[in-house]
Design a protein around this motif. Structure first.
Motif, PDB file in Angstrom:
ATOM      1  N   ALA A 126      40.338  50.463  39.825  1.00 35.63           N
ATOM      2  CA  ALA A 126      40.010  51.558  40.798  1.00 35.63           C
ATOM      3  C   ALA A 126      40.671  52.682  40.241  1.00 35.63           C
ATOM      4  N   LEU A 127      41.743  52.673  39.752  1.00 37.11           N
ATOM      5  CA  LEU A 127      42.351  54.252  39.129  1.00 37.11           C
ATOM      6  C   LEU A 127      41.367  54.811  38.318  1.00 37.11           C
ATOM      7  N   ASP A 128      40.874  53.880  37.460  1.00 37.19           N
ATOM      8  CA  ASP A 128      39.913  54.572  36.245  1.00 37.19           C
ATOM      9  C   ASP A 128      38.656  55.102  37.150  1.00 37.19           C
ATOM     10  N   ASP A 129      38.334  54.248  38.170  1.00 37.70           N
ATOM     11  CA  ASP A 129      36.904  54.710  38.819  1.00 37.70           C
ATOM     12  C   ASP A 129      37.359  55.993  39.680  1.00 37.70           C
ATOM     13  N   LEU A 130      38.377  56.183  40.284  1.00 42.81           N
ATOM     14  CA  LEU A 130      38.583  57.404  41.161  1.00 42.81           C
ATOM     15  C   LEU A 130      38.773  58.400  40.412  1.00 42.81           C
ATOM     16  N   ALA A 131      39.672  58.453  39.171  1.00 47.67           N
ATOM     17  CA  ALA A 131      39.835  59.468  38.290  1.00 47.67           C
ATOM     18  C   ALA A 131      38.382  60.028  37.700  1.00 47.67           C
ATOM     19  N   TRP A 132      37.479  59.021  37.316  1.00 49.67           N
ATOM     20  CA  TRP A 132      36.097  59.317  36.996  1.00 49.67           C
ATOM     21  C   TRP A 132      35.550  60.089  37.842  1.00 49.67           C
ATOM     22  N   LEU A 133      35.370  59.883  39.364  1.00 44.65           N
ATOM     23  CA  LEU A 133      35.046  60.278  40.368  1.00 44.65           C
ATOM     24  C   LEU A 133      35.487  61.957  40.652  1.00 44.65           C
ATOM     25  N   GLY A 134      36.664  62.232  40.104  1.00 43.29           N
ATOM     26  CA  GLY A 134      37.170  63.632  40.022  1.00 43.29           C
ATOM     27  C   GLY A 134      38.082  63.854  41.107  1.00 43.29           C
ATOM     28  N   ILE A 135      38.745  62.546  41.358  1.00 45.42           N
ATOM     29  CA  ILE A 135      39.746  62.396  42.314  1.00 45.42           C
ATOM     30  C   ILE A 135      41.201  62.599  41.856  1.00 45.42           C
ATOM     31  N   THR A 136      42.025  63.522  42.204  1.00 45.05           N
ATOM     32  CA  THR A 136      43.345  63.483  41.764  1.00 45.05           C
ATOM     33  C   THR A 136      44.439  63.243  42.958  1.00 45.05           C
ATOM     34  N   TRP A 137      45.332  62.473  42.589  1.00 47.52           N
ATOM     35  CA  TRP A 137      46.293  62.243  43.628  1.00 47.52           C
ATOM     36  C   TRP A 137      47.838  62.983  43.346  1.00 47.52           C
ATOM     37  N   ASP A 138      48.704  63.074  44.305  1.00 48.50           N
ATOM     38  CA  ASP A 138      49.725  63.955  44.375  1.00 48.50           C
ATOM     39  C   ASP A 138      51.023  63.228  44.148  1.00 48.50           C
ATOM     40  N   ALA A 139      50.907  61.984  43.931  1.00 52.89           N
ATOM     41  CA  ALA A 139      52.139  61.220  43.696  1.00 52.89           C
ATOM     42  C   ALA A 139      51.768  59.835  42.988  1.00 52.89           C
ATOM     43  N   PRO A 140      52.667  59.068  42.596  1.00 58.02           N
ATOM     44  CA  PRO A 140      52.349  57.757  41.961  1.00 58.02           C
ATOM     45  C   PRO A 140      51.813  56.983  42.986  1.00 58.02           C
ATOM     46  N   PRO A 141      50.828  55.998  42.820  1.00 58.09           N
ATOM     47  CA  PRO A 141      50.420  55.209  43.869  1.00 58.09           C
ATOM     48  C   PRO A 141      51.451  54.198  44.585  1.00 58.09           C
ATOM     49  N   LEU A 142      51.338  53.987  45.921  1.00 58.31           N
ATOM     50  CA  LEU A 142      52.289  53.309  46.233  1.00 58.31           C
ATOM     51  C   LEU A 142      51.710  51.900  46.488  1.00 58.31           C
ATOM     52  N   MET A 143      52.481  50.934  45.645  1.00 57.71           N
ATOM     53  CA  MET A 143      52.086  49.532  45.576  1.00 57.71           C
ATOM     54  C   MET A 143      52.744  48.674  46.832  1.00 57.71           C
ATOM     55  N   GLN A 144      52.121  48.288  47.834  1.00 57.06           N
ATOM     56  CA  GLN A 144      52.740  47.575  48.789  1.00 57.06           C
ATOM     57  C   GLN A 144      53.756  46.266  48.310  1.00 57.06           C
ATOM     58  N   SER A 145      53.028  45.668  47.459  1.00 56.00           N
ATOM     59  CA  SER A 145      53.862  44.300  47.096  1.00 56.00           C
ATOM     60  C   SER A 145      55.301  44.672  46.452  1.00 56.00           C
ATOM     61  N   ALA A 146      55.403  45.696  46.298  1.00 52.41           N
ATOM     62  CA  ALA A 146      56.853  46.328  45.650  1.00 52.41           C
ATOM     63  C   ALA A 146      57.926  46.499  46.766  1.00 52.41           C
ATOM     64  N   HIS A 147      57.569  46.540  48.056  1.00 47.62           N
ATOM     65  CA  HIS A 147      58.106  46.978  49.211  1.00 47.62           C
ATOM     66  C   HIS A 147      57.997  45.789  50.279  1.00 47.62           C
ATOM     67  N   LEU A 148      58.065  44.671  49.903  1.00 46.15           N
ATOM     68  CA  LEU A 148      57.802  43.534  51.234  1.00 46.15           C
ATOM     69  C   LEU A 148      58.937  43.638  51.938  1.00 46.15           C
ATOM     70  N   GLY A 149      60.340  43.971  51.566  1.00 43.32           N
ATOM     71  CA  GLY A 149      61.429  43.982  52.167  1.00 43.32           C
ATOM     72  C   GLY A 149      61.226  44.719  53.503  1.00 43.32           C
ATOM     73  N   ILE A 150      60.766  46.098  53.218  1.00 45.34           N
ATOM     74  CA  ILE A 150      60.616  47.052  54.235  1.00 45.34           C
ATOM     75  C   ILE A 150      60.032  46.692  55.339  1.00 45.34           C
ATOM     76  N   TYR A 151      58.645  46.042  54.864  1.00 48.21           N
ATOM     77  CA  TYR A 151      58.001  45.473  56.008  1.00 48.21           C
ATOM     78  C   TYR A 151      58.411  44.397  56.870  1.00 48.21           C
ATOM     79  N   ASN A 152      59.076  43.624  56.163  1.00 45.28           N
ATOM     80  CA  ASN A 152      59.923  42.319  56.927  1.00 45.28           C
ATOM     81  C   ASN A 152      60.833  43.103  57.752  1.00 45.28           C
TER      82      ASN A 152
END
Ligand code: GLU
Length: 278
Positions: free
Chosen positions: A57-83
């Motif tokens: 997905a990151l490769d496809d998005l960059a190829w489409l010309g999309i840029t993002w302004d912060a590192p992507p947020l991975m929900q699996s790294a924050h399970l405690g917060i949702y809990n």
């Protein structure tokens, strides 16, 4: 506050044209407004989410010309917060544990529910209390109690082309068409999609949620959950879905092709934009 939006795919498969459309609409809007564009991978389904889909997905998005302004947020790294937010709702008496399987629910529903967008839970476990929650129990929202505790005049502003305007929440629709939704997953002890996604829109300071119109009807649930957790909701922009000539969603067609396949076949990012009418 300056405009900030996001693209939040679930990495359970490759990105298709429908994803490209959603990401490009949100990205183009952010750039046109001089705002920010963020990425979030909604990977709380630990069984179906795969790191290779994230990489692709990151490769496809960059190829489409999309840029993002912060590192992507991975929900699996924050399970405690949702809990914590499930616990917050529990401390207000708004949750109950549910041990029903899909089969149990189907059996308890006497007749198909016409007009309802999905099966409304028949409240089999409603009398159970959270202290009885067993491993493998999901957590459901007491929709009626939640509505009683919600702020007066709750609603959201939509500026998408299909439902533009102010949308007050509709208690009857929430009770009869959405019902006691699952807000805590049974497999891992964390929040389910609606809650985790709404919380992260707050954590990422999203001012405008840009996404497909298939999620429009569930927005009021997210507004309700945010209100109960003490947050002011963002604005919403639900865009149309990309369909084929028969009206079927492109991403759901059996022959839907991944963006990576178009790339291998020699398509350019402009070809993709043309295919999806941008
Ligand atoms: N993760 C959701 C999906 O891939 C999108 C959620 C959202 O944009 O709010 O369908």
């Amino acid at each position: 506050m300056s405009f900030c939006t996001r693209f939040a795919p679930s990495p359970t498969g490759p990105l298709h044209l429908g994803h490209a459309y959603s990401a490009l609409v949100a990205h183009d809007m952010a750039r046109a407004q001089g705002g920010s564009f963020l990425l979030r991978f909604e990977d709380t389904d630990l069984e179906r989410s795969k790191p290779e889909y994230v990489r692709q997905a990151l490769d496809d998005l960059a190829w489409l010309g999309i840029t993002w302004d912060a590192p992507p947020l991975m929900q699996s790294a924050h399970l405690g917060i949702y809990n914590q937010s499930v616990e917050g709702l529990t401390s207000r008496g708004l949750t109950y544990p549910c041990r029903c399987s899909r089969k149990d629910i189907a059996a308890a529903l006497a007749a198909p529910q016409e007009g309802a967008p999905h099966a409304v839970y028949p409240q089999t476990c409603k009398t159970r209390s959270m202290v009885e929650r067993g491993a493998g129990d999901a957590v459901r929202l007491h929709m009626d109690r939640a509505l009683n505790q919600a702020s007066a005049g709750l609603g959201f502003i939509e500026d998408g082309p299909l439902h533009c305007g102010v949308h007050p929440i509709d208690p009857a629709a929430l009770l009869d068409e959405i019902g006691d939704i699952v807000i805590g997953r049974k497999d891992i002890q964390t929040a389910a999609y609606f809650l985790a996604s709404a919380i992260d829109d707050m954590r990422q300071n999203i001012t405008h949620v840009v996404r497909g119109v298939d999620l429009f009807e569930f927005t009021q649930v997210q507004i309700l959950l945010l209100d109960l957790l003490g947050h002011t909701p963002p604005r919403y922009h639900h865009h149309d879905l990309i369909r084929d000539d028969d009206g079927k969603r492109l991403a759901k067609r059996d022959d839907a092709r991944a963006i990576s396949v178009y790339r291998k076949d020699g398509a350019s990012p402009d070809d993709i934009r043309l295919m999806i009418g941008l």
